[in-house]
Structures are given as structure tokens and as C-alpha cells.
Motif scaffolding. Structure first.
Motif, short mmCIF file in Angstrom:
data_model
loop_
_atom_site.label_atom_id
_atom_site.label_comp_id
_atom_site.label_asym_id
_atom_site.label_seq_id
_atom_site.Cartn_x
_atom_site.Cartn_y
_atom_site.Cartn_z
N MET A 187 0.82 -1.20 0.00
CA MET A 187 0.00 0.00 0.00
C MET A 187 0.87 1.26 0.00
O MET A 187 0.60 2.22 -0.73
N TYR A 210 2.14 1.82 -3.39
CA TYR A 210 1.07 2.33 -4.27
C TYR A 210 0.83 3.82 -4.01
O TYR A 210 0.73 4.61 -4.95
N GLU A 268 -5.54 -1.44 -8.94
CA GLU A 268 -6.86 -0.83 -9.20
C GLU A 268 -7.80 -1.78 -9.95
O GLU A 268 -9.01 -1.78 -9.71
N ARG A 285 -7.46 7.94 -8.08
CA ARG A 285 -6.17 8.32 -7.48
C ARG A 285 -6.25 9.69 -6.81
O ARG A 285 -5.70 9.91 -5.73
N ILE A 330 -7.99 9.39 -3.51
CA ILE A 330 -7.09 8.86 -2.47
C ILE A 330 -6.22 9.98 -1.92
O ILE A 330 -6.04 10.12 -0.70
N HIS A 340 -9.19 3.52 3.97
CA HIS A 340 -9.99 3.56 2.75
C HIS A 340 -10.40 2.13 2.40
O HIS A 340 -9.57 1.31 1.99
N ARG A 356 -12.13 0.61 -0.01
CA ARG A 356 -11.96 0.07 -1.37
C ARG A 356 -10.49 -0.16 -1.69
O ARG A 356 -10.13 -1.14 -2.35
N LEU A 357 -9.65 0.76 -1.20
CA LEU A 357 -8.21 0.58 -1.43
C LEU A 357 -7.71 -0.65 -0.67
O LEU A 357 -6.91 -1.43 -1.20
#
Length: 632
Positions: A493, A496, A529, A543, A546, A565, A567-568
């Protein structure tokens, strides 16, 4: 628990609620609290309101009174409370109508009426719902009926109440013969509603028309007293013990009303419109009661198709009570029914009831004409899940597309019956989703009422529910495996987020080892993603969202982490699981695991048991099943 002590305390509380006094004393109570004279409809509405009302952002309401027992019918209940009970409580013409609940079998109609009856029993024992009646009156009627008509306007203005209704024949005679017309001396008592004691709550159930007597509704002559009182028109020679008599001031449930012989329904014409009914050789008898009936759709269609029923039809307000259409609420219904049965000791694996709920809900939904909406998407939208490309306004549009959606399909009791069948067949203390889906499938062959076309459609829904369960099962194992690699997940993460920051700010990244400048790793970002369906066109917006979330956390002095988050986090877990798939495959499917594999399996099993609600049996079954899925 000391049972006898609790019984004694209960009896003491009941005795404390008792009150007796003269009509003059009752007037003083009314002067202090005019609400004591509320109508039956008003009492029901205030009972519901007293339990609590929750107001939602979209303007809808939910009622705590029903939330303990009834799930997924919020829209129907809101319509019922606001359009019927609230309006009737305000003395609008709606109160002169029979409330007819119409819906499919096992949809909650009887439960709803039972809750109203039990609720009234409890509410009559509170200060807000207290009921006072003329002592000894077989219809426990409102004491203010003693006031002569000529005086009612002035008395009502002074007390702040509206006085409606006539004194019953029994109380009229009692006032004249025992009290010589001295109204102020007539005794008054507090009445506690009880269906068992036939006070304020009545239930009428139709039986064979040849043997059922209208006296069941309106009372009958007591022939043993005719010689004593000399006349059939003497109130003392009449039993005021029909359901309409006993339900006065409260509620009468008319079970399967439309199956009744016509002569039983004639009494309702006058009662609903004028608030009175005919019994014996007396003048019309006043009654203030809420009449609730229930029926199914086919019987209602037959009823309205008969021209003879037009008069009664105009005195009925029909409220549709469809099946629940939310998966999460359907699970609650099953849990409730299982607790009420003898299956309470059985362990049901996580997602087992959800799989059954998915199948049931799909059978109840109608195909939408809205573009891009299949039944699975519709089911998710109704359940409150996020579906890309759809808003809350779309859900309301879908809900208003069909008036009869939810009026057909698989009922909850069928599912519970099939769960029982699966348990008997397995002879185990634990049952999983596959067992239930298999039992549901087998049950379709045994149900004669299901057509071949419906059966094929239902079999397809079982396949859909199975696929949904497969995804849930993989996700459950994924989470348990990924947890063991939590550091890897956090590292992925962070990597990312560094790339997202570089991409959004158009900055170069620096390699931490060589110090070389490089562009954001598009391949890495897309590989994450894509796990949650972020399209190429939507990647920039995702993005930026985020980055905005990170900035918002920073302003509040908080740190954006792995759980910030949803969904992330889901995307990271899926990406990591995809990378670990081979490890999971080998670990779960190996018949002779080595020491490292065995340790990993034990760790995952322990996590499934401790944190996800599995037992040792269904945890091991889940791992074997997911292993077989990954090997396909």
C-alpha cells in the motif's frame, strides 16, 4: 433466578396498576390528562410513536416498535403508520375504514398484527396508554358516554376532549336501576388490555359457515335468564361477549376476512362508517375499535371482482405487505426463525444464511427495464451496496418501477424447512452454505406448486447464489491468509501511495537504492486498481480521491493507514491474494502438508474460528472448498 419471587413481583405490579373510583373522580383525572379519552386508533399510533421514531437523511422514517421482529419492510410500515394510523389518530375519515393487510404467505402480516396486539397489552399498563372504563361494563366503554348529548359540547370544550358514542344497553339500565340516574356515582375502573382475558383485544377466525353463528361477533341471548328477566330485550338477558363487544376500545383481528360468509361482513358496514353495530333487540351499539384483517392477493382479486362486495370494498383500506427485498434483512429473518425453532443449538457457518437469502431475494425481484440493470445489480442496490454508475436516486426509481414487486417468490418458511431437511440429512452440529443451497435445490422437486418454468428460473438463481458464495468464501480465506502477510500488505500500500502521489503531482520518483529518478509505476498501480474494477477512464479520479483523503487526514493530525480507505484496502488484499494464490493452492489442497504448510493452515484455521465465527468443522471445510476452487 427465583421464579416464584419474580411471579410475586409481577403480580404486585399488576395490583399497583388497579384503580377504582366514581365518575366524578374520573372527571378530575381527565381534567389533568385529556389524553385518557383517546380513541382506539389514536392509542395504537401513540403506542408506535412512544417506542421511538428514527428520521433518516433521505426523509424516510423507521419505527422502533416494529424493528425487533419485522425486517426489510420499512417502506411498507412507514406507509401503514403515516397514511393509516397517523391519519386515523387525527380523527380523519380513514379511521372509518377496515385496515386490510394484503400480501404473500409468510410475509409478516400475522406477525405485524400480533405485535400490535401484544403492544397494546403492554401500552395499556403505562401512564401514556392507560384505559379507564365503566366498572362492570361488558364492553369496558368510555365513561364520558354517561354525559347527556345536550351537555357534551360544553363539557368537551371545558375538558379539551371530543365525546363520541352512545352508552351501551347494559350500562344504560344499570344507571337507571342501580343509581337512579346519578351519573356522578357510577363506578369507573382502570382496564388492562388482555387478549387472553378478552379485554380490548379480540380475534375472529372464520370456520364452517353452516356451524358458525353471528353471535361470535355480536353476542347472544342468554336463554337461561329469560324467565328471570322476562324479555329478550332486557340487557341482563343478553351476553355482550362477541368479538366486536370485547374488542371495544382496542383492536380486533379479523383473520382471513375475505373467506367469511357475507352475513358476517354486513355488521362491519355500519361499524366502520357510523361506529356502531346491531346486536339482539337493542338500538345500535357504539364501538370504538381498530379492525385489522389480512388476506392474500388471489382472494382479494376474487373479492373485488364480486359486485356484491362494492359497499364493503369502499370501506377498506388495503396496505400491501410484500416480501422483504434486502439480503441483509432476509438473513435476520432466518436467524429469528431459527432461534424460535429447535435448531437453535446448530452452528450455521458464516455466509450460509446469506447464500440462501440471495437465492430468495432473486426469486422475488422483477426484471427492470432500466438499461444496465440485471437482477444481481438490482439486488445489491436494494441491499444498500455500492454499484458503480448508480446513485441513490436510481434505487428509488427502481423501487417505484413495479407496484407488485415482492408479492411473489420463495417465502422464508420454505428456506427454514429446507435447512431443517439439510440438518437431518447431514446429522451434524454444523451446516454450511453448500448444504443449504443443495437442500433448496432438492426441495424444488418436492414442491408441486412450482411450475417447470419457475423451477428452471429458480435453479438458475441457486447457481447465481453459489457463485456469490464462491467469491465470499475466497475472500474469507484471502483475508485470513493475507493477515499473516500484513507487513507485505502495508508495504504494498505504501508503494502504491508513493506512486499515486507522483502521478497526481506530476513528480518524478527516486529509487530508494540507486537514487535514480523514474516515472510513477503505472503497471503496479493498474494491477492494484483492476482488482476492484477501476477502469482506465476512472483511474485518475480514483487516485485523486485517495490523495484528497490523505490530505484530509493530515489536516486533522491523523495518519492515513491500511484501514483508512475500504476500497483501497480491498484492492490491496485482492492483489496480494492473487500473488499468493499459488501458496494458498498448495497449502489448502495438499493431502500431506509439510511442517511449514501445516503451521500456515493452523494459523488460518485459528483466525477463521476466532475472528470470523467459524467452528473447527466448517473452517476446515471452507479451506478444502476454496482449495478446490483455486485448483479448477
Amino acid at each position: 433466578m427465583d421464579i416464584l419471587k419474580r411471579i410475586t413481583e409481577y403480580q404486585a405490579r399488576e395490583e399497583q396498576l388497579a384503580w377504582e373510583g366514581s365518575f366524578a373522580e374520573y372527571l378530575q383525572l381527565v381534567r389533568k390528562n385529556p389524553n385518557l379519552t383517546q380513541t382506539a386508533h389514536s392509542r395504537v399510533y401513540n403506542m408506535i410513536k412512544h417506542a421511538g421514531i428514527e428520521h433518516h437523511e433521505d426523509g424516510s422514517k423507521s419505527y422502533s416498535f416494529f424493528s425487533r421482529e419485522i425486517f426489510g419492510l420499512d417502506r411498507s410500515i412507514e406507509k401503514l403508520v403515516e397514511e393509516y394510523f397517523h391519519s386515523a389518530a387525527m380523527r380523519l375519515d380513514v379511521r372509518k375504514r377496515i385496515l386490510l393487510l394484503m400480501g404473500p404467505v409468510s410475509g409478516g402480516k400475522s406477525t405485524l398484527v400480533t405485535m400490535l396486539k401484544r403492544g397494546l397489552e403492554k401500552f395499556s399498563r403505562t401512564n401514556e396508554g392507560a384505559v379507564y372504563a365503566i366498572k362492570g361494563c361488558p364492553m369496558h366503554e368510555e365513561p364520558l358516554h354517561l354525559i347527556p348529548h345536550e351537555m357534551r359540547g360544553d363539557v368537551g370544550d371545558e375538558l379539551g376532549v371530543i365525546i363520541e358514542g352512545e352508552l351501551c344497553p347494559y350500562c344504560t339500565m344499570k344507571l337507571e336501576t342501580e343509581y337512579n340516574g346519578r351519573i356522578e356515582e357510577m363506578p369507573v375502573e382502570r382496564v388492562l388490555f388482555s387478549e387472553a382475558k378478552r379485554k380490548g383485544i379480540g380475534t375472529f377466525s372464520p370456520s364452517d359457515p353452516k356451524s358458525q353463528d353471528i353471535a361470535d361477533l355480536t353476542g347472544s341471548i342468554d336463554f337461561s335468564t329469560i324467565t328471570e328477566y322476562g324479555s329478550e330485550s332486557d340487557p341482563r338477558a343478553y351476553r355482550f361477549d362477541g368479538e366486536l363487544n370485547k374488542a371495544n376500545r382496542g383492536l380486533m383481528e379479523f383473520q382471513e376476512m375475505l373467506k367469511c360468509d357475507e352475513k358476517f361482513l354486513w355488521n362491519l358496514l355500519s361499524l366502520t362508517q357510523e361506529g356502531n353495530f346491531k346486536a339482539g333487540r337493542f338500538a345500535l351499539i357504539s364501538a370504538d375499535e381498530l379492525i385489522v384483517a389480512h388476506t392474500n392477493e388471489s382472494e382479494y382479486r376474487s373479492f373485488i371482482g364480486n359486485k356484491k362486495n362494492e359497499a364493503l370494498q369502499s370501506r377498506i383500506i388495503v396496505m400491501r405487505i410484500p416480501y422483504n427485498l434486502r439480503v441483509s434483512d432476509e438473513e435476520k429473518i432466518y436467524s429469528k426463525l431459527i432461534k424460535q425453532s429447535e435448531l437453535g443449538h446448530v452452528h450455521i457457518a458464516p455466509h450460509a444464511l446469506r447464500s440462501a437469502a440471495i437465492f430468495s431475494i432473486l426469486t422475488r425481484l422483477k426484471d427492470s427495464k432500466k438499461q444496465g440493470v440485471d437482477l444481481l445489480k438490482k439486488m445489491r442496490l436494494y441491499n444498500g451496496d455500492t454499484v458503480e454508475g448508480f446513485k441513490e436516486s436510481d434505487v428509488k426509481e427502481l423501487q417505484n418501477e413495479f407496484q407488485d414487486e415482492g408479492m411473489s417468490g420463495i417465502d422464508p418458511r420454505y428456506v427454514i424447512n429446507r435447512i431443517s431437511s439439510a440438518l437431518i440429512r447431514r446429522d451434524t452440529e454444523c451446516i454450511n452454505a453448500l448444504d443449504i443451497l443443495r437442500a433448496l435445490k432438492d426441495g424444488l422437486d418436492q414442491t408441486a406448486t412450482i411450475s417447470k418454468e419457475e423451477k428452471d428460473r429458480y435453479l438458475n438463481f441457486i447457481s447465481v447464489a453459489r457463485k456469490e458464495y464462491d467469491e465470499l468464501a475466497k475472500k474469507e480465506v484471502q483475508k485470513s491468509f493475507v493477515y499473516s502477510y500484513e507487513e507485505s500488505a502495508k508495504s504494498l500500500m505504501d508503494n502504491y501511495l508513493d506512486n499515486v502521489e507522483s502521478y497526481c503531482n506530476r513528480n518524478k520518483m527516486r529509487d530508494p537504492i540507486t537514487g535514480e529518478e523514474m516515472d510513477a509505476d503505472e503497471k503496479l498501480m493498474r494491477s492494484i486498481e483492476e482488482q476492484i474494477g477501476i477502469s482506465e477512464n476512472a483511474k485518475k479520479a480514483f487516485r485523486e480521491e485517495i490523495l484528497i483523503r490523505i490530505s484530509a487526514y493530515a489536516r486533522k493530525g491523523k495518519r492515513f493507514d491500511y484501514n483508512s480507505h475500504d476500497r483501497l484496502r480491498e484492492a490491496i488484499e485482492k492483489k496480494l491474494f492473487a500473488d499468493l494464490k499459488d501458496v494458498v493452492k498448495i497449502t489448502t489442497s495438499s493431502k500431506t502438508p509439510d511442517e511449514v504448510q501445516l503451521k500456515k493452515v493452523n494459523e488460518v484455521t485459528a483466525r477463521l474460528i476466532d475472528e470470523h465465527g467459524y467452528c473447527p468443522i466448517c473452517a476446515n471445510e471452507l479451506l478444502r472448498y476454496v482449495g478446490s476452487l483455486l485448483n479448477r
